[in-house]
Design an enzyme around this catalytic site. Sequence first.
Site, PDB file in Angstrom:
ATOM      1  N   PHE A 101      13.279   4.909  -1.383  1.00 18.90           N
ATOM      2  CA  PHE A 101      12.929   3.493  -1.261  1.00 18.90           C
ATOM      3  C   PHE A 101      13.577   2.933  -0.001  1.00 18.90           C
ATOM      4  O   PHE A 101      14.748   2.581   0.005  1.00 18.90           O
ATOM      5  CB  PHE A 101      13.394   2.719  -2.495  1.00 18.90           C
ATOM      6  CG  PHE A 101      12.993   1.280  -2.487  1.00 18.90           C
ATOM      7  CD1 PHE A 101      11.709   0.910  -2.851  1.00 18.90           C
ATOM      8  CD2 PHE A 101      13.882   0.289  -2.123  1.00 18.90           C
ATOM      9  CE1 PHE A 101      11.322  -0.422  -2.854  1.00 18.90           C
ATOM     10  CE2 PHE A 101      13.518  -1.045  -2.123  1.00 18.90           C
ATOM     11  CZ  PHE A 101      12.227  -1.403  -2.488  1.00 18.90           C
TER      12      PHE A 101
ATOM     13  N   ALA B  36       8.933  -3.557   5.115  1.00 23.88           N
ATOM     14  CA  ALA B  36       9.748  -4.769   5.179  1.00 23.88           C
ATOM     15  C   ALA B  36       8.971  -5.910   4.537  1.00 23.88           C
ATOM     16  O   ALA B  36       7.856  -6.212   4.954  1.00 23.88           O
ATOM     17  CB  ALA B  36      10.115  -5.099   6.620  1.00 23.88           C
TER      18      ALA B  36
ATOM     19  N   GLU C 261       0.803  -1.224   0.000  1.00 24.05           N
ATOM     20  CA  GLU C 261       0.000   0.000   0.000  1.00 24.05           C
ATOM     21  C   GLU C 261       0.837   1.276   0.000  1.00 24.05           C
ATOM     22  O   GLU C 261       0.316   2.374  -0.204  1.00 24.05           O
ATOM     23  CB  GLU C 261      -0.936   0.011   1.204  1.00 24.05           C
ATOM     24  CG  GLU C 261      -2.021  -1.047   1.158  1.00 24.05           C
ATOM     25  CD  GLU C 261      -1.558  -2.454   1.510  1.00 24.05           C
ATOM     26  OE1 GLU C 261      -2.254  -3.410   1.128  1.00 24.05           O
ATOM     27  OE2 GLU C 261      -0.494  -2.618   2.159  1.00 24.05           O
TER      28      GLU C 261
ATOM     29  N   ILE D  27       9.570  -9.806   3.788  1.00 22.91           N
ATOM     30  CA  ILE D  27      10.458 -10.921   4.146  1.00 22.91           C
ATOM     31  C   ILE D  27       9.984 -12.169   3.413  1.00 22.91           C
ATOM     32  O   ILE D  27       8.801 -12.515   3.454  1.00 22.91           O
ATOM     33  CB  ILE D  27      10.473 -11.122   5.674  1.00 22.91           C
ATOM     34  CG1 ILE D  27      10.948  -9.820   6.343  1.00 22.91           C
ATOM     35  CG2 ILE D  27      11.369 -12.302   6.050  1.00 22.91           C
ATOM     36  CD1 ILE D  27      10.765  -9.773   7.837  1.00 22.91           C
TER      37      ILE D  27
ATOM     38  N   HIS E 180       4.556 -14.914  -3.075  1.00 20.26           N
ATOM     39  CA  HIS E 180       4.010 -13.630  -2.619  1.00 20.26           C
ATOM     40  C   HIS E 180       5.104 -12.581  -2.471  1.00 20.26           C
ATOM     41  O   HIS E 180       4.942 -11.427  -2.865  1.00 20.26           O
ATOM     42  CB  HIS E 180       3.268 -13.840  -1.296  1.00 20.26           C
ATOM     43  CG  HIS E 180       2.559 -12.638  -0.807  1.00 20.26           C
ATOM     44  ND1 HIS E 180       3.053 -11.846   0.214  1.00 20.26           N
ATOM     45  CD2 HIS E 180       1.395 -12.072  -1.189  1.00 20.26           C
ATOM     46  CE1 HIS E 180       2.218 -10.853   0.436  1.00 20.26           C
ATOM     47  NE2 HIS E 180       1.207 -10.962  -0.398  1.00 20.26           N
TER      48      HIS E 180
ATOM     49  N   GLN F  78       7.466 -18.909   1.945  1.00 19.68           N
ATOM     50  CA  GLN F  78       7.553 -20.120   1.140  1.00 19.68           C
ATOM     51  C   GLN F  78       6.652 -20.077  -0.093  1.00 19.68           C
ATOM     52  O   GLN F  78       6.470 -21.086  -0.758  1.00 19.68           O
ATOM     53  CB  GLN F  78       7.219 -21.320   2.011  1.00 19.68           C
ATOM     54  CG  GLN F  78       8.221 -21.478   3.129  1.00 19.68           C
ATOM     55  CD  GLN F  78       7.967 -22.718   3.953  1.00 19.68           C
ATOM     56  OE1 GLN F  78       7.192 -23.579   3.585  1.00 19.68           O
ATOM     57  NE2 GLN F  78       8.630 -22.794   5.091  1.00 19.68           N
ATOM     58  N   THR F  79       6.119 -18.907  -0.397  1.00 15.45           N
ATOM     59  CA  THR F  79       5.276 -18.761  -1.584  1.00 15.45           C
ATOM     60  C   THR F  79       5.833 -17.631  -2.437  1.00 15.45           C
ATOM     61  O   THR F  79       6.669 -16.847  -1.974  1.00 15.45           O
ATOM     62  CB  THR F  79       3.816 -18.415  -1.183  1.00 15.45           C
ATOM     63  OG1 THR F  79       3.797 -17.100  -0.609  1.00 15.45           O
ATOM     64  CG2 THR F  79       3.266 -19.428  -0.192  1.00 15.45           C
TER      65      THR F  79
ATOM     66  N   ARG G 214      19.456  -5.205   9.443  1.00 19.74           N
ATOM     67  CA  ARG G 214      19.396  -3.944   8.697  1.00 19.74           C
ATOM     68  C   ARG G 214      18.560  -2.876   9.407  1.00 19.74           C
ATOM     69  O   ARG G 214      18.599  -1.714   9.046  1.00 19.74           O
ATOM     70  CB  ARG G 214      18.842  -4.208   7.296  1.00 19.74           C
ATOM     71  CG  ARG G 214      19.852  -4.928   6.425  1.00 19.74           C
ATOM     72  CD  ARG G 214      19.209  -5.693   5.285  1.00 19.74           C
ATOM     73  NE  ARG G 214      20.191  -6.392   4.470  1.00 19.74           N
ATOM     74  CZ  ARG G 214      20.787  -7.525   4.820  1.00 19.74           C
ATOM     75  NH1 ARG G 214      20.517  -8.102   5.980  1.00 19.74           N
ATOM     76  NH2 ARG G 214      21.678  -8.090   4.030  1.00 19.74           N
TER      77      ARG G 214
END
Length: 186
Positions: free
Chosen positions: A118, A85, A63, A87, A93, A90-91, A132
């Site tokens: 960014f 963030a 968003e 992260i 996405h 396992q897909t 980070r």
Amino acid sequence: MTVFEGNFTQTDSLRFAMVIGRFNDLITTKLLEGCQDCLKRHGIDPDPQGTQVDYVWVPGSFEIPLVAHQLALTRRYDAIICLGAVIKGQTPHFDYVSAEVSKGIAATAFQTGVPVIFGVLTTDTMQQALERAGIKANHGWNYAMDAIEMANLMRQIKQSSTLPATTVDSTAILSASPSPALTGET
């Protein structure tokens, strides 16, 4: 020849907006703290009740570009800092979100002429994101530095009398008939 270079000292009249994703707020809150610390140390009042920095929280990183674009269109800000963030899970996405967020933030800057920073971490693991966002270094500090430098650089360019004062009307370009050389006509 003129040389333009941003600086970190002329900050008293700069205005910033920060768009922060709530998803992964353990990370984004730390990035925000790094940004605020940097701004404060460079003479900018990061207080939400002050006049120099506005904060907008959004559900997640996806968003961020829409809100950044709307803020940029107001022309109230010298730069917009986007914090999020994403992260890897396992897909796929992760791939979709990180690609669209980066494209959307870049498009906002190009379309509006407002520097949009960014500051969205895209990491493989939570550990990498934590490193980070403060364990090893806080990239939020760097994002604020980028915003200050770009805000000052854009001001210099806009105030320069060495650049032509005319603008190109993109509507005229798009509606113009193609050149015979481009269409193969002679």
